[in-house]
Design an enzyme around this catalytic site. Structure first.
Site, short mmCIF file in Angstrom:
data_model
loop_
_atom_site.label_atom_id
_atom_site.label_comp_id
_atom_site.label_asym_id
_atom_site.label_seq_id
_atom_site.Cartn_x
_atom_site.Cartn_y
_atom_site.Cartn_z
N GLN B 221 2.97 -5.77 -21.30
CA GLN B 221 3.13 -5.14 -20.00
C GLN B 221 4.47 -4.40 -19.91
O GLN B 221 4.71 -3.71 -18.93
CB GLN B 221 3.05 -6.19 -18.88
CG GLN B 221 1.69 -6.87 -18.79
CD GLN B 221 1.61 -7.91 -17.70
OE1 GLN B 221 1.18 -9.03 -17.96
NE2 GLN B 221 2.01 -7.58 -16.48
N ARG B 368 0.28 -12.15 -11.06
CA ARG B 368 -0.04 -11.22 -9.97
C ARG B 368 0.87 -11.47 -8.77
O ARG B 368 0.41 -11.68 -7.65
CB ARG B 368 -1.50 -11.38 -9.57
CG ARG B 368 -2.07 -10.12 -8.93
CD ARG B 368 -3.55 -10.18 -8.76
NE ARG B 368 -4.02 -8.89 -8.27
CZ ARG B 368 -5.21 -8.38 -8.51
NH1 ARG B 368 -6.05 -9.04 -9.26
NH2 ARG B 368 -5.57 -7.21 -8.03
N CYS B 369 2.17 -11.50 -9.04
CA CYS B 369 3.11 -12.03 -8.07
C CYS B 369 4.50 -11.56 -8.43
O CYS B 369 4.85 -11.48 -9.59
CB CYS B 369 3.03 -13.57 -8.16
SG CYS B 369 4.40 -14.45 -7.44
N GLU B 738 -0.56 -7.26 -5.87
CA GLU B 738 -0.50 -8.72 -5.80
C GLU B 738 -0.74 -9.28 -4.40
O GLU B 738 -0.97 -10.48 -4.27
CB GLU B 738 0.85 -9.18 -6.32
CG GLU B 738 2.02 -8.73 -5.47
CD GLU B 738 3.35 -8.95 -6.16
OE1 GLU B 738 3.46 -8.59 -7.33
OE2 GLU B 738 4.25 -9.47 -5.52
#
Lengths: 194, 784
Positions: B221, B368-369, B738
């Protein structure tokens, strides 16, 4: 993970005959699928091995078995075993107590309680596999044990003395079958013991 | 307001279909495992069966005999090259291959390389490792006990304590809580879960012995950051490393850290001079790579009898596993957890976190945060519900009473954040209206009279995304800016390259939409490239909803640089002064004479063919965007559940999600993000847990035990939106990826607890399984 397994079975043989067989690990082991005793270290301590195959995972445990207690009068035995997989896939330990009671019909009832602790890849499958695999193994054990005792002629139990790994295909299909049946609403008497 | 472009241009606000989907749905994506190189060989890791054990001996002789095996690498081999340990992204180090002892089940112990995958797998089975088992530490609450085994013998500090972090005014908060007439307290565990991306982690490492260049195709990522770390750790000059992140099948934070398998593949390629591929299995991914959460939290709120909140105190124990491999900004050991005051006006707050080691897989990644925001949001939204029960007031009313009002923005929180903009009441009102909240409460009341169980859960989250401003945010020292480079070709088409990396977010569509908005070049004419460190400008990558807030800002600013040059060229072409020109997306025209115009395509051609005297040729720009602040998306979610008293089964009847992420680039993609995040939240709330037994055996290490929600379990998501632009972002966007994962777990749990609240239930830890609910019903005499 720790699993506690209680089993009871009956044998059509007098208690002293059953006891003679059950009280000697060297004779018991021949009925345990995939197991063997490789060396007697002293009167009550042995080196042994057991091979268990679950799906693609074969574990070959090697370790010690010790008779912790042997009560001839009460017909009670306590065994402790501990082994490591030879290729470093994990370990297992077991504590088993067995007790025999004479039945009115001249037969014998055997009650066993085993506490098994498994560490490693096998343990990741959790209770559903440990209980199912042990059920299958125990069934095979009792069948072999009974057929030996209930056979009138001695020396016909060569088949039972095999030390091949637990029959993988039968074991897996049987254990998986149980898991699948449970998933579709079948009964499960072992799922909550872990 | 954002000016509306034509559908042909497809700027912001258009639901442009995702350009990348054409190749994905045709099976023409190019993922790491699709990379096939001549002479390529395969790696397989040998992993520990024990959670804590000393390695007494490793015998590789039998493994080496397997036909096709080229190398078997152990920790001792790596130690000779100084590579047995590698730094984590958070001031800790992690074993690449175990030396001395193993610290978690599935830890990497040896790496086998063979001509094909089968030989590698067979040989890995034959690596014989002799272990001596050590006492196992599973429960983080026992990590600091006097008799706890010390896990990390490599550290000077002989303790399992990693860090203590606190923020806020401890004494003032304590005093305010003591003096409050109403108090609420909740102990909540946000369980260990895992992002479980569709594609597991892997790489192909190719060291070219002739050129000395290392190319690594990586599930990353953050390809640039990974290149720099490879250079720093491996000692290879950074210009000789090329990291390529091809198509990525979902990341969710799982693909931010560097994993031992990557390092092993690189070492093996250096050793063999051949490309080495290593791809994880599903179980390896779940058992060894970055987990998320595992926060054991307590929140206390002090309030007035009328419901006005006075103080919030939070105490948390963070289980980081065997190594602190959390991927988060350097100055934030507990991430952005101090966002825990949420959407409410707390005059006083105090928050403290202690991190500890256990014999579990390392991690603490931001699933996702934005670094622990999900944990914070869950905690405050649960605590507000507990307070509502204490006050016997409606949870929606309590929230409305305590919301930060729109006129107070930018709002300074007692824990140090400056919220950019918000209108919490607007989102709440819309959600209540969509849900028909009053009617639902009436229905609930009637059902209770009949003995039926129905619950309504409300969650009004505030998010913090877009890390981050360089004065505060860096990852291992690298500032958290991001970048965009745009080149306009002579025919008016364009290519843009960014420092981010899409893992399914739709970057190939949304970033061109920003350029289309700024320059009027149709989105179809813009190619977007990311993930190749040889071509893309340096950036920190995609996670924590930072792509739009940071790289989106860079894209906008780079476009504007191009527009400024275009203005000069247009003035030259139209023979007027720059001040006489006006812009509308796609062209400059002379004020008062709209027919006298030059399109961006005319201007692009002139940039290569007909330049003003003295002007540099070409039409391109690069911008590294340093955001002035973070952005603070928010929303209100309402969940309605019905519970079966016979089975404990929870049915999510309805779920209403009103999100406010500022200005929207592509409404369809935003909605898709919200659907995906809510579905992940559903899995976390009801299904997912990576647990360990007392011996440290992973009990959630495969998809038999770690469940993913499918279409069958997923309800119909009802979405809505309000729009409160970010005042500091070039296009007023805030980021959304998110939000649904951050805001939804509390809504689900609040709904279930609400269904049981009249029985005295105040909290149930996730995952809320039917078994847990049924046990509660049985205890309360409600089970049928």
């Amino acid at each position: 993970m720790t699993a506690r397994i209680e089993k009871t079975f009956q044998v059509k043989a007098p208690i002293e005959k059953v006891w003679a067989l059950l009280s000697d690990p060297r004779s018991v082991v021949q009925f345990v699928p995939g197991a063997k005793i490789t060396e007697s270290l002293e009167e009550r301590t042995f080196k042994g091995a057991i091979s268990v195959k679950v799906g693609p995972i074969v574990t070959d445990y090697k370790g010690d078995i010790h008779v912790d207690r042997l009560d001839e009068d009460a017909h009670e035995i306590e065994l402790a075993g501990r082994g490591q997989d030879v290729r470093g896939k994990g370990s297992a330990s077991m504590k088993m107590t067995g007790k025999l009671d004479a039945l009115p019909d001249g037969g014998t009832e055997a009650r066993t309680v085993s506490e098994i602790n498994v560490v490693g890849i096998l343990a990741q499958f959790g209770g559903r596999m440990i209980y199912d695999v042990s059920d299958v193994m125990f069934k095979e054990f009792t069948e072999r044990f009974k057929s030996q005792l209930e056979q009138p002629v001695e020396g016909t139990s060569a088949e039972a003395a095999t030390t091949e790994p637990v029959n993988a295909i039968r074991l897996v299909s049987s254990a998986l079958g149980r898991s699948v049946r449970r998933a579709f609403g079948g009964s499960d008497d072992s799922g909550d013991k872990s | 307001m954002i000016q509306q472009t034509s559908p042909e241009i497809g700027g912001m606000g258009h639901s442009v279909k995702r350009k990348e989907d054409r190749r994905f749905i045709q099976g023409k994506g190019n993922y790491v495992d699709d990379v096939h190189l001549p002479e390529m060989v395969y790696g397989q890791l040998v992993r520990s069966p024990y959670a804590h054990a000393r390695i007494k001996n490793i015998n590789i002789e039998n493994a080496k005999q397997v036909p096709g095996v080229l190398a078997v690498i152990t920790g001792d081999d790596l130690a000779k090259a100084g590579l047995a340990w590698m730094p984590t992204l958070f001031f800790d180090k992690q074993m690449v291959l175990a030396t001395g002892k193993v610290l978690f089940q599935a830890q990497e112990v040896a790496f086998v390389v063979a001509e094909d995958r089968y030989a590698a797998a067979d040989a890995a089975e034959l690596v014989e490792v002799e272990y001596e088992e050590l006492p196992v530490l599973v429960d983080p609450h026992h990590s600091l006990d006097a008799d706890a085994p010390i896990l990390r013998e490599d550290r000077e500090q002989k303790s399992n304590h990693i860090f203590h972090w606190e923020v806020g005014d401890r004494l003032a908060t304590q005093k305010a809580i003591e003096e409050s007439l109403v108090k609420a307290k909740v102990d909540a565990v946000f369980q260990r879960c895992h992002p479980a991306p569709l594609e597991t982690c892997g790489c192909v490492a190719d060291f070219n012995t002739a050129t000395g260049r290392l190319t690594v195709w990586l599930t990353s990522q953050a390809p640039h950051a990974h290149r720099t770390l490879f250079a720093l750790v491996g000692g290879i000059p950074e210009n000789n490393i090329r990291v390529i992140s091809p198509d990525i099948g979902g990341g969710f934070g799982n693909k931010v850290p560097i994993y031992p398998g990557y390092v092993c593949a690189i070492v093996a390629s250096l050793k063999l001079g051949r490309p080495v591929k290593w791809i994880e299995t599903r179980s390896e991914n779940l058992q060894s790579t970055g987990f998320a959460r595992d926060y054991h939290m307590t929140a206390e709120i002090g309030a007035d009898p009328d419901g006005t909140v006075k103080a919030l105190r939070v105490k948390t124990l963070a289980d980081h596993g065997a190594f602190n491999a959390a991927a988060q900004p350097t100055k934030f050991p507990a991430g952005l957890f101090s966002i825990c005051t949420g959407s409410y006006q707390f005059p006083n707050a105090f928050c403290e976190v202690d991190g500890v080691y256990t014999n579990k897989a390392p991690g603490g990644i931001a699933y996702r945060c934005s670094f622990r925001v999900t944990e914070a949001s869950y905690l405050i939204e649960r605590a507000m519900d507990v307070l509502a029960y204490e006050l016997k007031t409606d949870p929606a009313e309590l929230r409305l009473k305590n919301f930060i009002p729109p006129e107070k923005f930018p709002y300074q929180t007692p824990l140090g954040w400056s919220y950019d903009s918000g209108n919490y009441r607007a989102a709440m009102d819309k959600a209540l209206e969509m849900a028909g909240y009053r009617e639902l409460r009436k229905e609930q009341e009637e059902k209770r009279k009949k003995g039926e169980l129905m619950g309504i859960g409300v969650s009004s989250f505030t998010e913090v995304v877009g890390a981050g401003p360089s004065h505060t945010f860096d990852i291992v020292g690298i500032k958290m800016f991001d970048s965009c480079e745009i080149r306009i070709h002579p025919t008016g088409k364009a290519i843009a390259r960014l420092g981010t990396k899409s893992q399914g977010q739709g970057h190939e569509t949304t970033f061109p939409q920003i350029i289309a908005q700024e320059l009027g070049i149709p989105v179809a004419d813009i190619t977007l490239e990311e993930g190749d460190t040889d071509t893309a400008p340096y950036g920190l990558g995609t996670y924590a909803s930072r792509s739009t807030p940071v790289a989106g800002g860079a894209t906008s600013m780079a476009s504007r640089k191009i527009r400024e040059k275009a203005r000069k060229i247009a003035a030259h072409l139209l023979e007027v002064s720059e001040e006489d020109l006006e812009w509308e997306p796609g062209k400059f025209f002379v004020k008062g004479a709209p027919s006298k115009a030059k399109t961006i395509q005319d201007i692009a051609f002139a940039a290569y063919t007909n330049l003003p005297a003295g002007m540099e040729a070409g039409l391109e720009a690069v911008h590294y965007y340093d955001p002035p602040n973070l952005t603070f998306p928010f929303g209100t979610y309402i969940c309605v559940v019905d519970i079966d008293k016979g089975t404990g089964e929870i049915k999510v009847r309805r779920f209403i999600a009103v999100d406010d992420c500022g200005n929207i680039i592509n409404p369809m993609i935003v909605e898709g993000q919200i659907h995906g995040g809510l579905t992940e939240g559903l899995g976390i709330a009801f299904m997912q847990l990576i647990s360990y037994d007392e011996s440290g055996n992973v009990q959630g290490g495969n998809f038999m035990d770690y469940l993913l929600p499918t279409a069958v379990e997923t309800p119909n998501w009802e979405t809505g939106k309000t729009c409160t632009p970010s005042p500091h972002h070039p296009i007023g966007a805030k980021g959304v990826g998110e939000s649904p994962n951050v805001g939804s777990p509390a809504a689900f749990v609040n709904a279930v607890v609400d269904a049981l609240s009249h029985l005295g239930v105040r909290h149930i830890d996730m995952p809320i399984t039917p078994w847990k609910v049924w046990q509660i019903l049985k205890e309360k005499g409600m089970a049928e």
